[in-house]
Design a protein around this motif. Structure first.
Motif, PDB file in Angstrom:
ATOM      1  N   UNK A   1       0.837  -1.205   0.000  1.00 32.30           N
ATOM      2  CA  UNK A   1       0.000   0.000   0.000  1.00 32.30           C
ATOM      3  C   UNK A   1       0.868   1.250   0.000  1.00 32.30           C
ATOM      4  N   UNK A   2       0.217   2.361  -0.346  1.00 38.65           N
ATOM      5  CA  UNK A   2       0.864   3.663  -0.285  1.00 38.65           C
ATOM      6  C   UNK A   2      -0.129   4.651   0.319  1.00 38.65           C
ATOM      7  N   UNK A   3       0.352   5.477   1.225  1.00 39.06           N
ATOM      8  CA  UNK A   3      -0.454   6.521   1.866  1.00 39.06           C
ATOM      9  C   UNK A   3       0.403   7.783   1.922  1.00 39.06           C
ATOM     10  N   UNK A   4      -0.209   8.900   2.236  1.00 38.63           N
ATOM     11  CA  UNK A   4       0.568  10.128   2.298  1.00 38.63           C
ATOM     12  C   UNK A   4      -0.101  11.210   3.108  1.00 38.63           C
ATOM     13  N   UNK A   5       0.671  12.266   3.390  1.00 40.40           N
ATOM     14  CA  UNK A   5       0.144  13.426   4.109  1.00 40.40           C
ATOM     15  C   UNK A   5       0.950  14.658   3.728  1.00 40.40           C
ATOM     16  N   UNK A   6       0.365  15.809   4.029  1.00 39.76           N
ATOM     17  CA  UNK A   6       1.034  17.071   3.737  1.00 39.76           C
ATOM     18  C   UNK A   6       0.631  18.109   4.773  1.00 39.76           C
ATOM     19  N   UNK A   7       1.644  18.751   5.373  1.00 39.76           N
ATOM     20  CA  UNK A   7       1.406  19.874   6.261  1.00 39.76           C
ATOM     21  C   UNK A   7       1.651  21.143   5.468  1.00 39.76           C
ATOM     22  N   UNK A   8       0.719  22.039   5.512  1.00 40.36           N
ATOM     23  CA  UNK A   8       0.895  23.262   4.723  1.00 40.36           C
ATOM     24  C   UNK A   8       1.764  24.289   5.446  1.00 40.36           C
ATOM     25  N   UNK A   9       1.731  24.312   6.784  1.00 39.48           N
ATOM     26  CA  UNK A   9       2.444  25.371   7.500  1.00 39.48           C
ATOM     27  C   UNK A   9       3.963  25.236   7.417  1.00 39.48           C
ATOM     28  N   UNK A  10       4.488  24.014   7.347  1.00 40.30           N
ATOM     29  CA  UNK A  10       5.942  23.888   7.244  1.00 40.30           C
ATOM     30  C   UNK A  10       6.368  23.156   5.978  1.00 40.30           C
ATOM     31  N   UNK A  11       5.445  23.000   5.035  1.00 42.71           N
ATOM     32  CA  UNK A  11       5.747  22.438   3.725  1.00 42.71           C
ATOM     33  C   UNK A  11       6.368  21.044   3.811  1.00 42.71           C
ATOM     34  N   UNK A  12       5.821  20.199   4.680  1.00 39.15           N
ATOM     35  CA  UNK A  12       6.294  18.829   4.823  1.00 39.15           C
ATOM     36  C   UNK A  12       5.355  17.893   4.081  1.00 39.15           C
ATOM     37  N   UNK A  13       5.927  17.031   3.245  1.00 40.94           N
ATOM     38  CA  UNK A  13       5.170  16.001   2.542  1.00 40.94           C
ATOM     39  C   UNK A  13       5.760  14.652   2.927  1.00 40.94           C
ATOM     40  N   UNK A  14       4.887  13.717   3.271  1.00 41.37           N
ATOM     41  CA  UNK A  14       5.343  12.378   3.643  1.00 41.37           C
ATOM     42  C   UNK A  14       4.607  11.332   2.824  1.00 41.37           C
ATOM     43  N   UNK A  15       5.335  10.271   2.438  1.00 41.86           N
ATOM     44  CA  UNK A  15       4.756   9.108   1.776  1.00 41.86           C
ATOM     45  C   UNK A  15       5.069   7.898   2.629  1.00 41.86           C
ATOM     46  N   UNK A  16       4.101   6.998   2.725  1.00 46.37           N
ATOM     47  CA  UNK A  16       4.251   5.769   3.498  1.00 46.37           C
ATOM     48  C   UNK A  16       3.986   4.590   2.573  1.00 46.37           C
ATOM     49  N   UNK A  17       4.992   3.759   2.337  1.00 47.86           N
ATOM     50  CA  UNK A  17       4.854   2.586   1.481  1.00 47.86           C
ATOM     51  C   UNK A  17       5.031   1.351   2.351  1.00 47.86           C
ATOM     52  N   UNK A  18       4.006   0.502   2.374  1.00 47.57           N
ATOM     53  CA  UNK A  18       4.043  -0.718   3.190  1.00 47.57           C
ATOM     54  C   UNK A  18       4.084  -1.943   2.285  1.00 47.57           C
ATOM     55  N   UNK A  19       4.903  -2.919   2.663  1.00 52.23           N
ATOM     56  CA  UNK A  19       4.973  -4.217   1.999  1.00 52.23           C
ATOM     57  C   UNK A  19       4.935  -5.268   3.101  1.00 52.23           C
ATOM     58  N   UNK A  20       3.877  -6.111   3.082  1.00 52.19           N
ATOM     59  CA  UNK A  20       3.684  -7.029   4.196  1.00 52.19           C
ATOM     60  C   UNK A  20       3.221  -8.406   3.718  1.00 52.19           C
ATOM     61  N   UNK A  21       3.925  -9.493   4.080  1.00 48.95           N
ATOM     62  CA  UNK A  21       3.373 -10.831   3.881  1.00 48.95           C
ATOM     63  C   UNK A  21       2.099 -10.958   4.713  1.00 48.95           C
ATOM     64  N   UNK A  22       1.183 -11.826   4.260  1.00 49.63           N
ATOM     65  CA  UNK A  22      -0.135 -11.861   4.894  1.00 49.63           C
ATOM     66  C   UNK A  22      -0.710 -13.276   4.906  1.00 49.63           C
ATOM     67  N   UNK A  23      -1.572 -13.530   5.880  1.00 51.84           N
ATOM     68  CA  UNK A  23      -2.339 -14.778   5.957  1.00 51.84           C
ATOM     69  C   UNK A  23      -3.811 -14.409   6.102  1.00 51.84           C
ATOM     70  N   UNK A  24      -4.659 -15.172   5.428  1.00 51.44           N
ATOM     71  CA  UNK A  24      -6.099 -14.919   5.447  1.00 51.44           C
ATOM     72  C   UNK A  24      -6.807 -16.207   5.844  1.00 51.44           C
ATOM     73  N   UNK A  25      -7.734 -16.111   6.803  1.00 49.27           N
ATOM     74  CA  UNK A  25      -8.511 -17.265   7.264  1.00 49.27           C
ATOM     75  C   UNK A  25      -9.968 -17.071   6.885  1.00 49.27           C
ATOM     76  N   UNK A  26     -10.485 -17.968   6.048  1.00 50.49           N
ATOM     77  CA  UNK A  26     -11.882 -17.905   5.620  1.00 50.49           C
ATOM     78  C   UNK A  26     -12.746 -18.638   6.636  1.00 50.49           C
ATOM     79  N   UNK A  27     -13.625 -17.904   7.300  1.00 50.13           N
ATOM     80  CA  UNK A  27     -14.512 -18.504   8.292  1.00 50.13           C
ATOM     81  C   UNK A  27     -15.727 -19.119   7.622  1.00 50.13           C
ATOM     82  N   UNK A  28     -16.208 -18.462   6.599  1.00 50.39           N
ATOM     83  CA  UNK A  28     -17.395 -18.922   5.876  1.00 50.39           C
ATOM     84  C   UNK A  28     -17.201 -18.551   4.421  1.00 50.39           C
ATOM     85  N   UNK A  29     -17.310 -19.528   3.550  1.00 48.51           N
ATOM     86  CA  UNK A  29     -17.066 -19.273   2.131  1.00 48.51           C
ATOM     87  C   UNK A  29     -18.193 -19.897   1.317  1.00 48.51           C
TER      88      UNK A  29
END
Length: 188
Positions: free
Chosen positions: A83-111
């Protein structure tokens, strides 16, 4: 020519029948989340700067992401989330990007054929990229900083509905996919 057409029709029919008998074992999805863990960190630090600033142009977005799962059994799927997320503060001109990479497990309770209930857990890395721009005596200066840290996501409850191959989904949880996320999934 008729024999060739007949053979081609038989091959297509047998492949089609074989595909209908196999369970859809892979899925890929896209999603948008609300209030990810990185957005929480931005809001907490932004609350302090807002107390000393009159600017209301601070903003955040995301996470926007993709996911892939392979079903090793009907109940358990292994895969990954990015995923990618981001934010920006206008008062101090800061821009941040957050990039996540995560292995995952999914459990199907009802299919079922047209809907299902599941939970998932992911853990991996979050890459944070910050850019600060400043104006000092008419001279523009940009500084960058990158860092990495541990990130996770737990979806306590996910609900999916739709056709056998295409489905929409909504998840409630906590972490980098957000407290709520929704998207579309394709199974093949």
């Amino acid at each position: 020519m008729k024999k060739l057409m007949l053979i081609a029709a038989l091959v297509v029919a047998s492949v089609s029948a074989h595909a209908q008998n196999d369970e859809l074992k892979n899925e890929i999805g896209v999603y948008y989340g609300f209030m990810s863990a990185s957005n929480y960190g931005w809001l907490l630090s932004g609350a302090f700067s807002a107390a000393f600033s009159s600017s209301s142009q601070d903003k955040f977005w995301g996470p926007i992401g993709v996911e892939y799962y392979h079903h090793v059994t009907p109940a358990v799927a292994l895969g990954g989330v990015a995923s990618i997320a981001g934010c920006q503060w206008s008062n101090d001109h800061l821009k941040s990007k957050y990039i996540a990479v995560m292995p995952s497990v999914k459990l199907n309770w009802l299919r079922k054929n047209h809907w299902g209930l599941y939970s998932s857990a992911s853990a991996g890395v979050l890459i944070v990229s910050d850019k600060v721009s400043s104006d000092y005596n008419g001279e523009k200066k940009v500084e960058s900083d990158n860092s990495a840290c541990f990130m996770f996501h737990v979806s306590a409850l996910g609900v999916e509905a739709g056709g056998e191959a295409f489905r929409g989904f909504v998840e409630a949880g906590f972490g980098e996919k957000g407290i709520l996320c929704a998207g579309l999934r394709y199974k093949f």
